[in-house]
Design a protein around this motif. Structure first.
Motif, PDB file in Angstrom:
ATOM      1  N   GLY A   1       6.139  -0.661  -1.449  1.00 26.00           N
ATOM      2  CA  GLY A   1       6.774  -1.613  -0.541  1.00 26.00           C
ATOM      3  C   GLY A   1       6.053  -1.838   0.771  1.00 26.00           C
ATOM      4  O   GLY A   1       6.546  -2.564   1.631  1.00 26.00           O
ATOM      5  N   TYR A   2       4.869  -1.248   0.945  1.00 26.21           N
ATOM      6  CA  TYR A   2       4.154  -1.408   2.208  1.00 26.21           C
ATOM      7  C   TYR A   2       3.751  -2.864   2.471  1.00 26.21           C
ATOM      8  O   TYR A   2       3.885  -3.357   3.586  1.00 26.21           O
ATOM      9  N   ALA A   3       3.241  -3.536   1.450  1.00 24.89           N
ATOM     10  CA  ALA A   3       2.834  -4.940   1.649  1.00 24.89           C
ATOM     11  C   ALA A   3       4.036  -5.798   2.009  1.00 24.89           C
ATOM     12  O   ALA A   3       3.947  -6.653   2.887  1.00 24.89           O
ATOM     13  N   SER A   4       5.166  -5.568   1.355  1.00 28.32           N
ATOM     14  CA  SER A   4       6.378  -6.334   1.688  1.00 28.32           C
ATOM     15  C   SER A   4       6.796  -6.088   3.132  1.00 28.32           C
ATOM     16  O   SER A   4       7.145  -7.028   3.859  1.00 28.32           O
ATOM     17  N   LEU A   5       6.764  -4.825   3.568  1.00 30.57           N
ATOM     18  CA  LEU A   5       7.107  -4.502   4.959  1.00 30.57           C
ATOM     19  C   LEU A   5       6.141  -5.166   5.936  1.00 30.57           C
ATOM     20  O   LEU A   5       6.561  -5.719   6.958  1.00 30.57           O
TER      21      LEU A   5
ATOM     22  N   HIS B   1     -11.233 -14.720  11.807  1.00 26.61           N
ATOM     23  CA  HIS B   1     -10.814 -13.393  12.240  1.00 26.61           C
ATOM     24  C   HIS B   1      -9.339 -13.458  12.634  1.00 26.61           C
ATOM     25  O   HIS B   1      -8.899 -14.436  13.254  1.00 26.61           O
ATOM     26  N   ALA B   2      -8.587 -12.430  12.306  1.00 30.50           N
ATOM     27  CA  ALA B   2      -7.156 -12.392  12.606  1.00 30.50           C
ATOM     28  C   ALA B   2      -6.914 -12.331  14.116  1.00 30.50           C
ATOM     29  O   ALA B   2      -7.651 -11.659  14.846  1.00 30.50           O
ATOM     30  N   ASP B   3      -5.862 -13.010  14.556  1.00 35.74           N
ATOM     31  CA  ASP B   3      -5.435 -12.929  15.960  1.00 35.74           C
ATOM     32  C   ASP B   3      -4.695 -11.619  16.212  1.00 35.74           C
ATOM     33  O   ASP B   3      -4.837 -10.999  17.262  1.00 35.74           O
ATOM     34  N   LEU B   4      -3.892 -11.233  15.242  1.00 40.71           N
ATOM     35  CA  LEU B   4      -3.142  -9.972  15.287  1.00 40.71           C
ATOM     36  C   LEU B   4      -3.270  -9.293  13.936  1.00 40.71           C
ATOM     37  O   LEU B   4      -3.582  -9.946  12.937  1.00 40.71           O
ATOM     38  N   ARG B   5      -2.986  -8.008  13.892  1.00 40.28           N
ATOM     39  CA  ARG B   5      -3.000  -7.267  12.637  1.00 40.28           C
ATOM     40  C   ARG B   5      -1.759  -6.402  12.541  1.00 40.28           C
ATOM     41  O   ARG B   5      -1.391  -5.724  13.499  1.00 40.28           O
ATOM     42  N   VAL B   6      -1.127  -6.427  11.358  1.00 39.73           N
ATOM     43  CA  VAL B   6      -0.044  -5.510  11.044  1.00 39.73           C
ATOM     44  C   VAL B   6      -0.683  -4.346  10.299  1.00 39.73           C
ATOM     45  O   VAL B   6      -1.359  -4.550   9.286  1.00 39.73           O
ATOM     46  N   LEU B   7      -0.476  -3.146  10.808  1.00 39.50           N
ATOM     47  CA  LEU B   7      -1.055  -1.952  10.206  1.00 39.50           C
ATOM     48  C   LEU B   7       0.056  -0.949   9.919  1.00 39.50           C
ATOM     49  O   LEU B   7       0.892  -0.681  10.784  1.00 39.50           O
ATOM     50  N   ILE B   8       0.056  -0.426   8.709  1.00 42.99           N
ATOM     51  CA  ILE B   8       1.044   0.580   8.314  1.00 42.99           C
ATOM     52  C   ILE B   8       0.299   1.824   7.841  1.00 42.99           C
ATOM     53  O   ILE B   8      -0.534   1.750   6.941  1.00 42.99           O
ATOM     54  N   ASP B   9       0.625   2.939   8.465  1.00 43.90           N
ATOM     55  CA  ASP B   9       0.051   4.222   8.053  1.00 43.90           C
ATOM     56  C   ASP B   9       0.914   4.834   6.955  1.00 43.90           C
ATOM     57  O   ASP B   9       2.142   4.719   6.985  1.00 43.90           O
ATOM     58  N   ALA B  10       0.274   5.516   6.016  1.00 40.84           N
ATOM     59  CA  ALA B  10       0.992   6.233   4.957  1.00 40.84           C
ATOM     60  C   ALA B  10       1.660   7.453   5.578  1.00 40.84           C
ATOM     61  O   ALA B  10       1.012   8.225   6.280  1.00 40.84           O
ATOM     62  N   PRO B  11       2.973   7.634   5.351  1.00 42.37           N
ATOM     63  CA  PRO B  11       3.657   8.764   5.968  1.00 42.37           C
ATOM     64  C   PRO B  11       3.155  10.130   5.486  1.00 42.37           C
ATOM     65  O   PRO B  11       3.199  11.096   6.224  1.00 42.37           O
ATOM     66  N   ASP B  12       2.639  10.184   4.272  1.00 44.97           N
ATOM     67  CA  ASP B  12       2.227  11.476   3.726  1.00 44.97           C
ATOM     68  C   ASP B  12       0.893  11.982   4.290  1.00 44.97           C
ATOM     69  O   ASP B  12       0.721  13.159   4.524  1.00 44.97           O
ATOM     70  N   ASP B  13      -0.071  11.078   4.542  1.00 45.43           N
ATOM     71  CA  ASP B  13      -1.359  11.561   5.041  1.00 45.43           C
ATOM     72  C   ASP B  13      -1.784  10.921   6.357  1.00 45.43           C
ATOM     73  O   ASP B  13      -2.804  11.280   6.919  1.00 45.43           O
ATOM     74  N   GLY B  14      -1.010   9.961   6.852  1.00 43.96           N
ATOM     75  CA  GLY B  14      -1.309   9.333   8.128  1.00 43.96           C
ATOM     76  C   GLY B  14      -2.444   8.337   8.106  1.00 43.96           C
ATOM     77  O   GLY B  14      -2.694   7.679   9.099  1.00 43.96           O
ATOM     78  N   GLY B  15      -3.129   8.204   6.983  1.00 41.87           N
ATOM     79  CA  GLY B  15      -4.201   7.225   6.885  1.00 41.87           C
ATOM     80  C   GLY B  15      -3.647   5.812   6.741  1.00 41.87           C
ATOM     81  O   GLY B  15      -2.488   5.625   6.371  1.00 41.87           O
ATOM     82  N   LEU B  16      -4.466   4.836   7.032  1.00 45.24           N
ATOM     83  CA  LEU B  16      -4.027   3.450   6.937  1.00 45.24           C
ATOM     84  C   LEU B  16      -3.722   3.094   5.489  1.00 45.24           C
ATOM     85  O   LEU B  16      -4.574   3.237   4.612  1.00 45.24           O
ATOM     86  N   ALA B  17      -2.498   2.642   5.238  1.00 49.25           N
ATOM     87  CA  ALA B  17      -2.047   2.305   3.887  1.00 49.25           C
ATOM     88  C   ALA B  17      -2.108   0.811   3.618  1.00 49.25           C
ATOM     89  O   ALA B  17      -2.398   0.390   2.503  1.00 49.25           O
ATOM     90  N   CYS B  18      -1.829  -0.015   4.653  1.00 46.56           N
ATOM     91  CA  CYS B  18      -1.695  -1.460   4.419  1.00 46.56           C
ATOM     92  C   CYS B  18      -2.091  -2.238   5.664  1.00 46.56           C
ATOM     93  O   CYS B  18      -1.871  -1.790   6.794  1.00 46.56           O
ATOM     94  N   HIS B  19      -2.648  -3.410   5.424  1.00 45.61           N
ATOM     95  CA  HIS B  19      -3.082  -4.323   6.485  1.00 45.61           C
ATOM     96  C   HIS B  19      -2.659  -5.745   6.135  1.00 45.61           C
ATOM     97  O   HIS B  19      -2.766  -6.160   4.976  1.00 45.61           O
ATOM     98  N   VAL B  20      -2.193  -6.476   7.132  1.00 45.29           N
ATOM     99  CA  VAL B  20      -1.953  -7.918   7.024  1.00 45.29           C
ATOM    100  C   VAL B  20      -2.464  -8.556   8.304  1.00 45.29           C
ATOM    101  O   VAL B  20      -2.077  -8.149   9.407  1.00 45.29           O
ATOM    102  N   GLY B  21      -3.336  -9.557   8.167  1.00 43.36           N
ATOM    103  CA  GLY B  21      -3.804 -10.310   9.328  1.00 43.36           C
ATOM    104  C   GLY B  21      -2.846 -11.442   9.645  1.00 43.36           C
ATOM    105  O   GLY B  21      -2.279 -12.060   8.735  1.00 43.36           O
ATOM    106  N   ILE B  22      -2.641 -11.703  10.931  1.00 46.15           N
ATOM    107  CA  ILE B  22      -1.805 -12.810  11.398  1.00 46.15           C
ATOM    108  C   ILE B  22      -2.696 -13.783  12.159  1.00 46.15           C
ATOM    109  O   ILE B  22      -3.511 -13.373  12.992  1.00 46.15           O
TER     110      ILE B  22
END
Length: 176
Positions: free
Chosen positions: A93-97, A42-63
């Motif tokens: 570019g969400y995954a790169s960010l 299980h990830a210790d931290l999570r990077v979450l990016i919401d899509a600016p157009d609909d506000g839903g979760l667009a991308c996730h990266v576990g740390i």
């Protein structure tokens, strides 16, 4: 257009990330993967990016943060796993960010010497273009059945201080 990047506690934020994971990695997809039988950390931290157009979760990266061994020497590392982008949000570019934010977070932990991730061949060029290097040695991890050589996905490393390119890594726990 502004993009908000949240870095949250892993367990507390799983509920927010779970729907994205299920949408991208449904059971019918996972069961066909060479890593379908693997139990993951299980990830210790999570990077979450919401899509600016609909506000839903667009991308996730576990740390992940862990003390592993490399050639029998203890080393504190950071890890990236569970990189997931909603299908309609890809190639923006969400995954790169998110990966950049994860690496920045790992750099802020002075103990981390290098980062490691595991990926499939179709993602090799993506990670190499972002400074990740193939690790050509052996990787071992824990599974419910005991220690195994982890070969389900290829390991890549990233220089926080200096990452090894070969040798023997023991993740000292579940893979990510």
């Amino acid at each position: 257009m502004s993009i908000e990047i949240d870095i949250l506690n892993g367990d507390a934020s799983w509920q927010r990330a779970e729907a994205l994971h299920r949408a991208v990695w449904g059971r019918h997809i996972v069961e066909k993967q060479p890593w379908a039988h693997i139990e993951w950390a299980h990830a210790d931290l999570r990077v979450l990016i919401d899509a600016p157009d609909d506000g839903g979760l667009a991308c996730h990266v576990g740390i992940y943060f862990r003390t592993i061994t490399w050639n029998r020497h203890k080393v504190h590392v950071g890890g990236i796993g569970g990189v997931t982008t909603r299908e309609d949000c890809r190639r923006r570019g969400y995954a790169s960010l998110a990966i950049d934010a994860a690496v920045h977070t790992m750099r802020a932990n002075d103990a981390v010497k290098f980062a490691i991730l595991f990926c499939e061949p179709h993602n090799f060029a993506f990670y190499q273009a972002r400074g990740w290097h193939p690790f050509t040695g052996e990787v071992y991890c824990e599974q419910p059945s005991g220690q195994i050589r982890f070969e389900a996905m290829a390991p890549f490393v990233y220089d926080i201080v200096r990452a090894p390119r070969d040798g023997k890594i023991d993740l000292c726990g579940l893979p990510w």
